[in-house]
Design a protein around this motif. Structure first.
Motif, PDB file in Angstrom:
ATOM      1  N   VAL A  85       0.844  -1.193   0.000  1.00 14.43           N
ATOM      2  CA  VAL A  85       0.000   0.000   0.000  1.00 14.43           C
ATOM      3  C   VAL A  85       0.877   1.240   0.000  1.00 14.43           C
ATOM      4  O   VAL A  85       1.783   1.376   0.833  1.00 14.43           O
ATOM      5  CB  VAL A  85      -0.948   0.027   1.214  1.00 14.43           C
TER       6      VAL A  85
ATOM      7  N   VAL B  43      -9.567  -5.567  -2.302  1.00 13.91           N
ATOM      8  CA  VAL B  43      -8.361  -5.668  -3.128  1.00 13.91           C
ATOM      9  C   VAL B  43      -7.620  -6.962  -2.817  1.00 13.91           C
ATOM     10  O   VAL B  43      -7.185  -7.693  -3.720  1.00 13.91           O
ATOM     11  CB  VAL B  43      -7.456  -4.441  -2.899  1.00 13.91           C
TER      12      VAL B  43
ATOM     13  N   SER C 174      -8.951  -8.592  -6.297  1.00 11.76           N
ATOM     14  CA  SER C 174      -8.415  -7.789  -7.399  1.00 11.76           C
ATOM     15  C   SER C 174      -7.193  -8.404  -8.078  1.00 11.76           C
ATOM     16  O   SER C 174      -6.898  -8.052  -9.220  1.00 11.76           O
ATOM     17  CB  SER C 174      -8.055  -6.392  -6.879  1.00 11.76           C
TER      18      SER C 174
ATOM     19  N   ALA D 182      -4.258  -7.584  -7.405  1.00 13.87           N
ATOM     20  CA  ALA D 182      -3.430  -6.401  -7.666  1.00 13.87           C
ATOM     21  C   ALA D 182      -2.040  -6.585  -7.086  1.00 13.87           C
ATOM     22  O   ALA D 182      -1.818  -7.368  -6.144  1.00 13.87           O
ATOM     23  CB  ALA D 182      -4.088  -5.162  -7.065  1.00 13.87           C
TER      24      ALA D 182
ATOM     25  N   GLU E 293      -0.253  -3.596  -6.339  1.00 19.22           N
ATOM     26  CA  GLU E 293      -0.029  -2.401  -5.527  1.00 19.22           C
ATOM     27  C   GLU E 293      -1.334  -1.640  -5.385  1.00 19.22           C
ATOM     28  O   GLU E 293      -2.195  -1.678  -6.264  1.00 19.22           O
ATOM     29  CB  GLU E 293       1.024  -1.496  -6.173  1.00 19.22           C
ATOM     30  N   VAL E 294      -1.466  -0.939  -4.259  1.00 18.49           N
ATOM     31  CA  VAL E 294      -2.650  -0.127  -3.970  1.00 18.49           C
ATOM     32  C   VAL E 294      -2.188   1.277  -3.571  1.00 18.49           C
ATOM     33  O   VAL E 294      -1.224   1.417  -2.810  1.00 18.49           O
ATOM     34  CB  VAL E 294      -3.508  -0.727  -2.838  1.00 18.49           C
TER      35      VAL E 294
ATOM     36  N   ASP F 296      -6.151   0.600  -7.455  1.00 17.38           N
ATOM     37  CA  ASP F 296      -5.252  -0.548  -7.576  1.00 17.38           C
ATOM     38  C   ASP F 296      -5.039  -0.861  -9.054  1.00 17.38           C
ATOM     39  O   ASP F 296      -5.704  -0.309  -9.928  1.00 17.38           O
ATOM     40  CB  ASP F 296      -5.819  -1.759  -6.830  1.00 17.38           C
ATOM     41  N   ASP F 297      -4.108  -1.759  -9.296  1.00 14.91           N
ATOM     42  CA  ASP F 297      -3.787  -2.169 -10.669  1.00 14.91           C
ATOM     43  C   ASP F 297      -4.254  -3.590 -10.944  1.00 14.91           C
ATOM     44  O   ASP F 297      -3.605  -4.334 -11.677  1.00 14.91           O
ATOM     45  CB  ASP F 297      -2.283  -2.052 -10.919  1.00 14.91           C
TER      46      ASP F 297
ATOM     47  N   GLY G 249      -7.847  -2.233 -13.607  1.00 12.53           N
ATOM     48  CA  GLY G 249      -7.790  -1.781 -12.226  1.00 12.53           C
ATOM     49  C   GLY G 249      -9.075  -1.123 -11.755  1.00 12.53           C
ATOM     50  O   GLY G 249     -10.042  -0.970 -12.505  1.00 12.53           O
TER      51      GLY G 249
END
Length: 434
Positions: A333, A362, A366, A368, A370-371, A388-389, A425
């Motif tokens: 994060v 997330v 997700s 992801a 990174e957030v 996020d991605d 994202g």
């Protein structure tokens, strides 16, 4: 070449403001008198002809024309009273009939209440206009005539002095006494000129304001009150829904986590109690395992309590709580939360809940890497952004995980927006009032 900030314009001198307002009020009253005469003649004539000829349908176009004249006069009057009252005067919204035939559009003003109020003003404004005109003319004439009397006293015919009559009546009719008397009258009228002219202009302006925008402002206030009531009802419904969702989620989490562990713990302790006499070593191993389950249960209960009222949020504020929340997230994060003053507990709790729920989603859904979490305080509220991605696809629709979060934000009077295209994202933004 350099430029400097001149700053705000200096306020006009009180005397200049005084004279400027006196000029505005005077011209308003003086111009209003002939306008009132024109409006009275046209308004009464058009209304009389329109009502008299309505039986043969000729009166309807005449009546519409009269109402349109009154509307044009009302628009002009609203612009004229703005400087007198010292504030902008809005133009009300007139009723419009569209797409219902030429005749209905042509005779639409007949069904508009504000148009009839404009006509009433055009006919009856002559009363305050005449009163104001008489006062203003009288005070200006008396003030100017009295103060300039020494300049034109010589041009007036004066009878020869009768000293015996003066002695009998006890007064002196000499030129000096006569000039002093008239100048004193002029000074009195000049000293009260501003207040009399101001009162006359305000009387006429408030009469116009009451008829030309009073009903429209009242309707607007009623509409605003109804809108506020609807917003309050929606917030109340959202709060009830958010509370129900939170309780169901808490019940589910307790049932799936700590409750199952406690059931197993009770069973293990019962089994250990039975084996203490026959197999103490086995019993000790079961007790040791039960202690481990107890610690894990306590950890789960602490995690659940953080979603309700985390102590760090209450004690140290939103920034510290979000820092702790970000450190526990399984996805890295990037937190951007500058130090801010303490906010209302409900706002801080909602902001924390938004970030906590978003990070949970997330981590679970997700995929992801990174957030980014951002918290910004602006003049009107608090902006919380979580992006996020991951794979995207999040939605606020009922049945999705963010629906309860949307209810929670709306219950606090805020707005929640989600931008989550497939494969690109998710960006979640909450705006909370403070």
């Amino acid at each position: 070449m350099t430029t400097t900030d001149a700053g705000p314009a200096p306020a006009p001198h009180p005397t200049r403001r005084f004279l400027r307002q006196l000029g505005i009020d005077t011209q308003y009253v003086l111009v209003g008198f002939p306008l009132g005469l024109i409006a009275l003649v046209v308004g009464i004539t058009g209304f009389a002809l329109g009502t008299g000829l309505v039986v043969i349908w000729v009166g309807l176009p005449i009546m519409v024309g009269t109402l349109m004249f009154a509307r044009g006069f009302a628009i002009t009057e609203r612009a004229r009273i703005a400087p007198v009252l010292g504030r902008s005067i809005p133009q009300p919204t007139y009723k419009r009939v569209r797409g219902q035939g030429l005749l209905r559009r042509t005779f639409g003003p007949l069904a508009d209440g504000q148009s009839w109020l404009d006509l009433v003003h055009a006919i009856f404004r002559f009363i305050p206009s005449t009163l104001a005109f008489c006062f203003v003319i009288t005070w200006w004439a008396a003030a100017l005539a009295g103060l300039t009397y020494p300049l034109w006293d010589w041009a007036l015919p004066h009878p020869p002095d009768n000293y015996e009559l003066h002695e009998l009546l006890g007064f002196d009719d000499s030129m000096g006494t006569r000039i002093l008397f008239n100048v004193s009258i002029g000074m009195f009228f000049a000293g009260t000129l501003y207040w009399v002219v101001r009162a006359a202009a305000l009387m006429e302006a408030h009469f116009a304001r009451g008829l030309l925008i009073g009903a429209w402002e009242l309707r607007r206030q009623v509409a605003a009150a109804e809108e506020a009531r609807d917003v309050a009802q929606r917030q109340k419904a959202a709060a009830v829904s958010a509370e129900a969702v939170a309780l169901r989620r808490l019940e589910r989490d307790i049932h799936d986590g700590p409750q199952q562990r406690l059931v197993r713990l009770a069973m293990d302790l019962g089994r250990a109690e039975q084996q203490f006499a026959d197999d103490p070593e086995r019993a000790r191993a079961i007790v040791a395992e039960a202690l481990t389950q107890t610690r894990e249960t306590l950890d789960e209960l602490r995690a659940l309590s953080r979603g309700i009222a985390p102590p760090i949020l209450v004690d140290r504020g939103l920034r510290a709580a979000l820092t702790a929340l970000a450190s526990r997230c399984t996805v890295p994060v990037d937190l951007d939360a500058p130090p801010i003053d303490r906010l209302d507990p409900a706002v801080e709790s909602t902001a924390y809940f938004v970030v906590a729920e978003a990070l949970t989603n997330v981590a679970k859904h997700s995929h992801a890497n990174e957030v980014q979490v951002s918290v910004q305080r602006i003049a009107t509220g608090l902006i919380v952004t979580v992006s996020d991605d991951g794979v995207g696809g999040a939605s606020l629709a009922k049945g999705h995980g963010l629906a309860g979060l949307d209810d929670r934000v709306r219950a606090a009077g805020g707005v929640l927006a989600v931008d989550s295209p497939e494969g690109a994202g998710t960006r979640l933004t909450a705006a909370l009032p403070i």
